[in-house]
Design a protein around this motif. Structure first.
Motif, PDB file in Angstrom:
ATOM      1  N   ASP A 235       0.889  -1.039  -0.201  1.00 20.90           N
ATOM      2  CA  ASP A 235       0.198   0.167  -0.034  1.00 20.90           C
ATOM      3  C   ASP A 235       1.255   1.541  -0.265  1.00 20.90           C
ATOM      4  O   ASP A 235       0.958   2.133  -0.454  1.00 20.90           O
ATOM      5  CB  ASP A 235      -1.089  -0.444   1.305  1.00 20.90           C
ATOM      6  CG  ASP A 235       0.405  -0.495   2.571  1.00 20.90           C
ATOM      7  OD1 ASP A 235       0.736  -0.767   2.762  1.00 20.90           O
ATOM      8  OD2 ASP A 235      -0.532   0.907   3.447  1.00 20.90           O
ATOM      9  N   VAL A 236       1.867   1.483   0.685  1.00 24.36           N
ATOM     10  CA  VAL A 236       3.282   2.892   0.871  1.00 24.36           C
ATOM     11  C   VAL A 236       3.726   2.462  -0.812  1.00 24.36           C
ATOM     12  O   VAL A 236       3.673   3.537  -1.226  1.00 24.36           O
ATOM     13  CB  VAL A 236       3.621   2.021   1.118  1.00 24.36           C
ATOM     14  CG1 VAL A 236       4.755   3.111   1.348  1.00 24.36           C
ATOM     15  CG2 VAL A 236       3.621   1.664   2.887  1.00 24.36           C
ATOM     16  N   LEU A 237       4.156   1.290  -1.698  1.00 26.00           N
ATOM     17  CA  LEU A 237       4.351   1.258  -2.617  1.00 26.00           C
ATOM     18  C   LEU A 237       3.316   2.302  -3.635  1.00 26.00           C
ATOM     19  O   LEU A 237       3.115   3.336  -4.667  1.00 26.00           O
ATOM     20  CB  LEU A 237       4.722   0.577  -3.576  1.00 26.00           C
ATOM     21  CG  LEU A 237       4.882   0.308  -4.868  1.00 26.00           C
ATOM     22  CD1 LEU A 237       6.546   1.628  -4.991  1.00 26.00           C
ATOM     23  CD2 LEU A 237       5.808  -1.068  -4.809  1.00 26.00           C
ATOM     24  N   LEU A 238       2.179   1.747  -3.913  1.00 28.67           N
ATOM     25  CA  LEU A 238       0.763   2.477  -4.165  1.00 28.67           C
ATOM     26  C   LEU A 238       0.602   3.295  -4.387  1.00 28.67           C
ATOM     27  O   LEU A 238       0.156   4.353  -5.398  1.00 28.67           O
ATOM     28  CB  LEU A 238      -0.294   1.419  -4.235  1.00 28.67           C
ATOM     29  CG  LEU A 238      -1.445   1.081  -5.336  1.00 28.67           C
ATOM     30  CD1 LEU A 238      -0.551   0.770  -6.172  1.00 28.67           C
ATOM     31  CD2 LEU A 238      -2.677   0.377  -4.920  1.00 28.67           C
ATOM     32  N   ALA A 263      -7.247  -7.583  -3.702  1.00 27.79           N
ATOM     33  CA  ALA A 263      -8.366  -7.147  -3.848  1.00 27.79           C
ATOM     34  C   ALA A 263      -8.853  -5.614  -2.998  1.00 27.79           C
ATOM     35  O   ALA A 263      -8.704  -3.854  -3.691  1.00 27.79           O
ATOM     36  CB  ALA A 263      -9.824  -7.745  -3.051  1.00 27.79           C
ATOM     37  N   SER A 264      -7.887  -5.625  -1.765  1.00 28.39           N
ATOM     38  CA  SER A 264      -7.517  -3.989  -1.070  1.00 28.39           C
ATOM     39  C   SER A 264      -7.051  -3.729  -1.409  1.00 28.39           C
ATOM     40  O   SER A 264      -7.180  -1.705  -2.492  1.00 28.39           O
ATOM     41  CB  SER A 264      -7.909  -4.075   0.362  1.00 28.39           C
ATOM     42  OG  SER A 264      -5.986  -4.747   0.206  1.00 28.39           O
ATOM     43  N   LEU A 265      -5.837  -4.049  -2.606  1.00 28.60           N
ATOM     44  CA  LEU A 265      -4.936  -2.623  -3.062  1.00 28.60           C
ATOM     45  C   LEU A 265      -5.301  -2.413  -4.361  1.00 28.60           C
ATOM     46  O   LEU A 265      -5.507  -1.596  -4.689  1.00 28.60           O
ATOM     47  CB  LEU A 265      -3.450  -3.817  -3.488  1.00 28.60           C
ATOM     48  CG  LEU A 265      -3.014  -3.651  -2.018  1.00 28.60           C
ATOM     49  CD1 LEU A 265      -1.629  -5.114  -2.770  1.00 28.60           C
ATOM     50  CD2 LEU A 265      -2.725  -2.423  -1.634  1.00 28.60           C
ATOM     51  N   ARG A 266      -6.429  -3.042  -5.105  1.00 27.44           N
ATOM     52  CA  ARG A 266      -6.725  -3.452  -6.398  1.00 27.44           C
ATOM     53  C   ARG A 266      -8.106  -1.347  -5.547  1.00 27.44           C
ATOM     54  O   ARG A 266      -8.454  -0.502  -6.440  1.00 27.44           O
ATOM     55  CB  ARG A 266      -7.514  -4.373  -7.056  1.00 27.44           C
ATOM     56  CG  ARG A 266      -7.171  -4.853  -7.748  1.00 27.44           C
ATOM     57  CD  ARG A 266      -7.233  -5.916  -8.102  1.00 27.44           C
ATOM     58  NE  ARG A 266      -6.751  -6.999  -8.772  1.00 27.44           N
ATOM     59  CZ  ARG A 266      -6.238  -7.698  -9.544  1.00 27.44           C
ATOM     60  NH1 ARG A 266      -6.844  -6.756 -10.747  1.00 27.44           N
ATOM     61  NH2 ARG A 266      -5.437  -8.277 -10.070  1.00 27.44           N
ATOM     62  N   LYS A 271      -9.297   4.122  -5.918  1.00 26.82           N
ATOM     63  CA  LYS A 271      -9.469   5.938  -5.303  1.00 26.82           C
ATOM     64  C   LYS A 271      -8.318   6.674  -4.969  1.00 26.82           C
ATOM     65  O   LYS A 271      -8.976   8.025  -5.589  1.00 26.82           O
ATOM     66  CB  LYS A 271      -9.338   4.562  -3.215  1.00 26.82           C
ATOM     67  CG  LYS A 271     -10.636   4.610  -2.887  1.00 26.82           C
ATOM     68  CD  LYS A 271     -10.402   4.523  -1.131  1.00 26.82           C
ATOM     69  CE  LYS A 271     -11.807   2.608  -0.919  1.00 26.82           C
ATOM     70  NZ  LYS A 271     -11.518   2.716   0.387  1.00 26.82           N
ATOM     71  N   LEU A 272      -7.238   6.193  -5.592  1.00 24.40           N
ATOM     72  CA  LEU A 272      -6.255   6.801  -5.727  1.00 24.40           C
ATOM     73  C   LEU A 272      -5.955   7.250  -7.358  1.00 24.40           C
ATOM     74  O   LEU A 272      -5.332   8.065  -7.551  1.00 24.40           O
ATOM     75  CB  LEU A 272      -4.759   5.706  -5.192  1.00 24.40           C
ATOM     76  CG  LEU A 272      -4.566   5.644  -3.868  1.00 24.40           C
ATOM     77  CD1 LEU A 272      -3.422   5.073  -3.890  1.00 24.40           C
ATOM     78  CD2 LEU A 272      -4.178   7.168  -3.565  1.00 24.40           C
ATOM     79  N   GLY A 273      -6.972   6.906  -8.010  1.00 23.09           N
ATOM     80  CA  GLY A 273      -6.750   7.128 -10.088  1.00 23.09           C
ATOM     81  C   GLY A 273      -5.676   6.842 -10.142  1.00 23.09           C
ATOM     82  O   GLY A 273      -5.990   7.410 -11.481  1.00 23.09           O
ATOM     83  N   VAL A 274      -5.435   5.929  -9.919  1.00 20.62           N
ATOM     84  CA  VAL A 274      -3.694   5.244 -10.380  1.00 20.62           C
ATOM     85  C   VAL A 274      -4.236   3.884 -11.663  1.00 20.62           C
ATOM     86  O   VAL A 274      -4.201   2.705 -11.978  1.00 20.62           O
ATOM     87  CB  VAL A 274      -3.233   5.366  -9.875  1.00 20.62           C
ATOM     88  CG1 VAL A 274      -2.773   6.275  -9.870  1.00 20.62           C
ATOM     89  CG2 VAL A 274      -3.482   4.327  -9.129  1.00 20.62           C
ATOM     90  N   THR A 275      -5.380   3.117 -11.512  1.00 15.97           N
ATOM     91  CA  THR A 275      -5.715   1.902 -11.713  1.00 15.97           C
ATOM     92  C   THR A 275      -5.404   1.599 -13.246  1.00 15.97           C
ATOM     93  O   THR A 275      -5.281   0.341 -13.800  1.00 15.97           O
ATOM     94  CB  THR A 275      -7.837   1.721 -12.390  1.00 15.97           C
ATOM     95  OG1 THR A 275      -8.352   1.987 -10.667  1.00 15.97           O
ATOM     96  CG2 THR A 275      -8.778   0.409 -12.355  1.00 15.97           C
TER      97      THR A 275
END
Length: 430
Positions: A235-238, A263-266, A271-275
């Motif tokens: 999550d930190v990297l994301l 799933a939580s990372l996706r 949410k971060l707008g980087v899908t």
């Protein structure tokens, strides 16, 4: 003999010197997957190639596909599967009795070598009063996890201290790990450092690898390889990547791995707008994709000495990683990458952005990584470990034997049955 060896240039040299006679070694591992499983198989292969008789007791519970495949490629290894629990459990007493029975039936052994927490504990309990020297390789000391609850840290420290009394040698795979072991009271005189190492790599063609990812020719690919678990802090990297892509729009994040956080990372990426900027690749052999990366990133809260970082360096990639990821001897800030504090999203983002936005710096750092990776070889790791074994076994086993170079590869057999810098090697760490 003081336990103090030099770098792989020395340990891997084909110079004839007097060495002790081959040893009989029992390896014990519960976490028989990932980096620990790879290390144990590399060690078993290298020791048998140098004339040692090597046995392995491993747990099939956490064994991954690559570990089992590798076992099938080691016909000279005598491997026995024995289910073990990861956590402390009453069945541990049965495991200790079973290992001691195996030692009586197949011994005597000169060295009993436990790997990671559970393997190390079982090795020390089973090896007690048997005459064998007991060695324990840490592979990521659990107390190094900054997120560990204080009571768990105290509990595990107490166990490690007690078990250390029956340990001839404690092997850390990084200086950070060695310092942590000494700091919690495991004994400075018995702690040494032997870094992991890799063999020659055959990488996929870069153009083909990038086509497999579906990225444009001008994309800057930041790669991550690892389990999607809390320890790796993906999550930190994301979050850091989301900040980087705002500064360098052509950046892409390639995530290689699977795990409970998938799933939580996706959801976080959405949410971060980087899908549309993240490429989810699942669990696979990362060596097929390494050539496609431009930067390698690891945001772990705790590591030993990650093989994947050495491989990324050998592939010519600069590294951005947390200080707690065991990378002190792999990264020289400003030359081949950057180190940031665990959990520091802003710091991680700044380091990624600086490299991604500067092609000249990216290329220069990549060349430096490749040069530095050449110091970390499997032969160096095996030679230094074997030398440490002979040091603790002592003069009674010494002879006028000469160094035995590794044998040529043998045909694949069936799997085992069920049942910096100039890196100091094996150096006591203050």
């Amino acid at each position: 003999m003081p336990i103090d060896r030099l770098t792989s240039e020395t340990s891997a040299a084909s110079i004839e010197v007097a060495t002790p006679a081959p040893l009989r070694v029992l390896l014990i591992v519960e976490s028989s997957g990932g980096g620990t499983g790879r290390h144990v198989c590399d060690l078993a292969d290298g020791l048998t190639a140098r004339g040692c008789e090597v046995h392995m007791v491993y747990s099939p519970t956490r064994a991954d596909r690559m570990f089992m495949q590798r076992l099938g490629e080691l016909p000279d290894l005598r491997a026995v599967a024995m289910p073990m629990r990861t956590g402390i459990h009453p069945s541990d007493l049965h495991a200790v009795r079973a290992i001691r029975r195996y030692m009586r039936q197949n011994g005597p052994f000169d060295v009993v070598h436990g790997h990671s927490s559970k393997g190390g504990a079982l090795a020390r309990l089973a090896g007690f009063c048997t005459g064998a020297k007991v060695v324990y390789t840490l592979h990521g000391l659990i107390m190094m996890d900054p997120g560990l609850a204080w009571w768990k840290r105290t509990f595990y420290q107490a166990i490690e201290r007690v078990l250390s009394w029956g340990t001839s040698l404690i092997v850390a795979v990084s200086p950070e790990e060695a310092r942590a072991a000494i700091r919690i009271g495991l004994g400075q005189s018995r702690v040494i450092t032997v870094p992991n190492g890799i063999g020659p790599m055959k990488l996929t063609d870069r153009t083909a690898a990038r086509q497999a990812l579906g990225v444009a020719s001008d994309a800057v690919v930041i790669g991550f390889v690892g389990r999607l678990v809390e320890q790796k802090a993906p999550d930190v990297l994301l979050k850091a990547f989301a900040a980087t892509v705002r500064q360098v729009p052509q950046s892409r994040l390639a995530m290689v791995g699977a795990g409970p956080l998938d799933a939580s990372l996706r959801e976080l990426a959405a949410k971060l707008g980087v899908t549309d900027k993240v490429i989810w690749l699942g669990e696979r052999d990362a060596r097929e994709l390494l050539a496609a990366f431009d930067i390698f990133a690891l945001s772990s809260r705790k590591e030993g000495l990650p093989y994947v970082i050495i491989e990324a360096m050998a592939a010519g990639h600069p590294i951005v990683a947390t200080r707690s990821a065991g990378v002190e001897i792999l990264i020289e800030p400003g030359r081949n990458g950057a180190m940031v504090e665990a959990g520091d999203v802003d710091g991680f983002a700044a380091a990624l952005t600086e490299l991604a936005a500067n092609p000249a710096s990216l290329a220069r750092s990549g060349r430096e990584s490749r040069r530095m990776a050449a110091r970390f070889t499997t032969d160096a790791m095996v030679n230094d470990t074997l030398g440490a074994f002979h040091d603790v076994v002592g003069d009674a086993r010494r002879s006028a034997a000469r160094v035995q170079q590794p044998k040529a590869p043998v045909p694949v057999a069936a799997a085992a049955p069920e049942m910096k810098i100039d890196v100091p090697r094996r150096k006591q760490t203050a």
